[in-house]
Motif scaffolding. Structure first.
Motif, short mmCIF file in Angstrom:
data_model
loop_
_atom_site.label_atom_id
_atom_site.label_comp_id
_atom_site.label_asym_id
_atom_site.label_seq_id
_atom_site.Cartn_x
_atom_site.Cartn_y
_atom_site.Cartn_z
N GLU A 169 41.81 6.52 7.56
CA GLU A 169 40.81 6.25 8.59
C GLU A 169 40.56 4.75 8.67
N ILE A 170 40.21 4.28 9.86
CA ILE A 170 39.75 2.91 10.08
C ILE A 170 38.31 3.00 10.52
N LEU A 171 37.41 2.39 9.75
CA LEU A 171 35.98 2.46 10.05
C LEU A 171 35.46 1.09 10.49
N PRO A 172 34.41 1.09 11.30
CA PRO A 172 33.82 -0.19 11.69
C PRO A 172 33.07 -0.83 10.53
N GLN A 173 32.80 -2.10 10.66
CA GLN A 173 32.05 -2.83 9.64
C GLN A 173 30.68 -2.18 9.44
N GLY A 174 30.29 -2.00 8.17
CA GLY A 174 28.98 -1.43 7.88
C GLY A 174 28.93 0.08 7.89
N ALA A 175 30.04 0.73 8.14
CA ALA A 175 30.05 2.20 8.20
C ALA A 175 29.76 2.78 6.82
N HIS A 176 29.23 4.00 6.81
CA HIS A 176 28.95 4.70 5.56
C HIS A 176 30.27 5.07 4.91
N LEU A 177 30.40 4.78 3.62
CA LEU A 177 31.64 5.05 2.90
C LEU A 177 31.55 6.36 2.14
N PRO A 178 32.68 7.03 1.95
CA PRO A 178 32.68 8.26 1.16
C PRO A 178 32.14 8.01 -0.25
N ALA A 179 31.53 9.03 -0.82
CA ALA A 179 30.91 8.89 -2.14
C ALA A 179 31.93 8.55 -3.22
N GLY B 103 36.08 -4.65 9.29
CA GLY B 103 36.03 -3.20 9.20
C GLY B 103 36.44 -2.72 7.83
N VAL B 104 36.79 -1.43 7.78
CA VAL B 104 37.16 -0.78 6.53
C VAL B 104 38.42 0.04 6.75
N VAL B 105 39.38 -0.11 5.86
CA VAL B 105 40.58 0.73 5.86
C VAL B 105 40.44 1.73 4.71
#
Length: 399
Positions: free
Chosen positions: A30-40, A19-21
């Motif tokens: 925020e904790i995002l799932p793997q492959g989630a769209h990241l902020p610009a 995932g993404v921290v």
């Protein structure tokens, strides 16, 4: 402020998941799932085939890089803090030793100073672990014996004037004045430990009633039924060891350097206490990241000699261990290798569990929304590659 996006296998308190921290303004946003769209505006920090881990928290650490907290100087603190940071320790309790009253006060003063004004590229100081001089003489281990003394209010009231910068205080409960000291700590909101003690099970029961909730380095410098048999042949009675394993109220810690305790003792401690009540500590000395040779435990004036050899400290005669000489990353790797426990469980014992023991679990200890962004990038082999505290990367000096 730039958003940091830590991408990789995330070590949570109960699992490891890709995932993404996301970190903003020094906090986990925020904790995002793997492959989630990241902020610009995100700066991506990838662990590759490694891990994203919470920072390690060490509740029992004496120094490193040639400096001991008991030296009582800013230079010694900086050496110890930057050295332990290299090993993934983002927060620690600066641990004292048996010493004179004036030496202890000097260390508490430096502890307060570094808690309020952190070393930019070092571990952050939670406060002090007041550890000695209130030991039983026969259980002093590698500490100097001369300054050991029982607690008296005239003295300990001066230590408790630093309550804002004390994490825990250790006392042997069989000493005269131990109850008064423990109750005074409780009144000031300071947690109390048992350590370097030959207390009986009954004396430990009393200590629990006083508010003691933690026991220092399990199996080391403590009484058990065999040790106490010299005082009472029958019936056999339990000591600090048995009481620590028995009372659910008591948390404890182990030195998992592979030298102090073997696999069976590590497994026994974990089976009985569980990962929520068993922390990893280093108990490391000024010899951390230093060459083999002779060093001092405690202050430069009045400290006890140790010999660093084979990555452990020993007494000069080679007959007893005298502290660890490795960092928290070594403890994590060694505990997992020896016990085969899941990685998330071992990391929890080096992060969230000590945070709870210290009373800081709402702010630090795990990668959860709203907590301080103390983040490690670990290799697949659990080597520390990058260290972030409050979302800022530390410039790690080479070992």
């Amino acid at each position: 402020m730039t958003t940091l996006a830590f991408v990789g296998q995330i070590i949570f308190p109960d699992r490891v998941s890709p995932g993404v921290v996301l970190v903003r303004e020094g906090r986990i946003a925020e904790i995002l799932p793997q492959g989630a769209h990241l902020p610009a505006d995100a700066t991506v920090i990838s662990a590759g085939d490694g891990y994203i881990s919470p920072g390690f928290i060490d509740l029992h650490v004496h120094g490193g890089g040639g400096g001991d907290f008991m030296d009582g100087t800013a230079e010694a603190f900086r050496a110890a803090l930057t050295t332990n940071a290299r090993h993934g320790t983002t927060r620690l309790a600066a641990t004292t030793t048996v010493a004179t009253h004036e030496q202890i006060l000097a260390t508490l003063e430096q502890t307060r100073a570094f808690r309020l004004n952190p070393e930019p590229n070092g571990s952050r100081v939670l406060g002090a672990h007041f550890y000695g001089p209130y030991f039983r003489y026969e259980a002093r281990g590698a500490h100097p014996g001369g300054p050991i003394r029982p607690p008296i209010e005239e003295e300990f009231s001066q230590y408790l004037a630093y309550a804002d910068s004390l994490v825990t205080c250790t006392v042997a409960p069989e000493l005269p004045g131990a109850k008064e000291f423990a109750l005074a700590c409780r009144d000031r909101g300071v947690r109390t430990n048992v350590g370097h003690s030959w207390a009986t099970f009954d004396q430990m029961t009393q200590a629990v009633e006083w508010g003691v909730r933690h026991v220092d380095h399990l199996f080391c410098a403590m009484s058990d039924k065999s040790k106490l048999r010299q005082f009472q042949m029958y019936p056999m009675q339990g000591g600090v060891l048995e009481a620590t394993l028995y009372y659910d109220e008591l948390t404890t810690e182990v030195i998992a350097d592979g030298k102090h305790l073997d696999t069976s003792l590590l497994n026994l401690a974990l089976k009985i206490k569980g990962a929520d009540r068993l922390a990893l500590v280093t108990d490391t000395s000024r010899a951390l990241d230093m060459p083999d040779g002779e060093y001092l435990i405690g202050p430069l004036i009045g400290g006890e000699r140790l010999i660093k050899r084979d990555d452990v400290g020993m007494t000069p005669d080679g007959k007893a261990l005298a502290s660890s000489c490795v960092g928290m990353d070594h403890m994590v790797r060694t505990f997992q290798r020896l016990t085969g426990r899941p990685l998330w469980e071992v990391i929890r014992m080096a992060s969230l569990t000590p945070a709870r023991i210290a009373g800081h679990e709402r702010e630090i200890g795990s990668l959860e929304f709203g907590k301080r962004a103390d983040v490690l990038v670990l290799s697949a082999e659990l080597a520390v590659e990058r260290v972030f505290v409050d979302g800022s990367e530390l410039a790690l000096s080479p070992s």
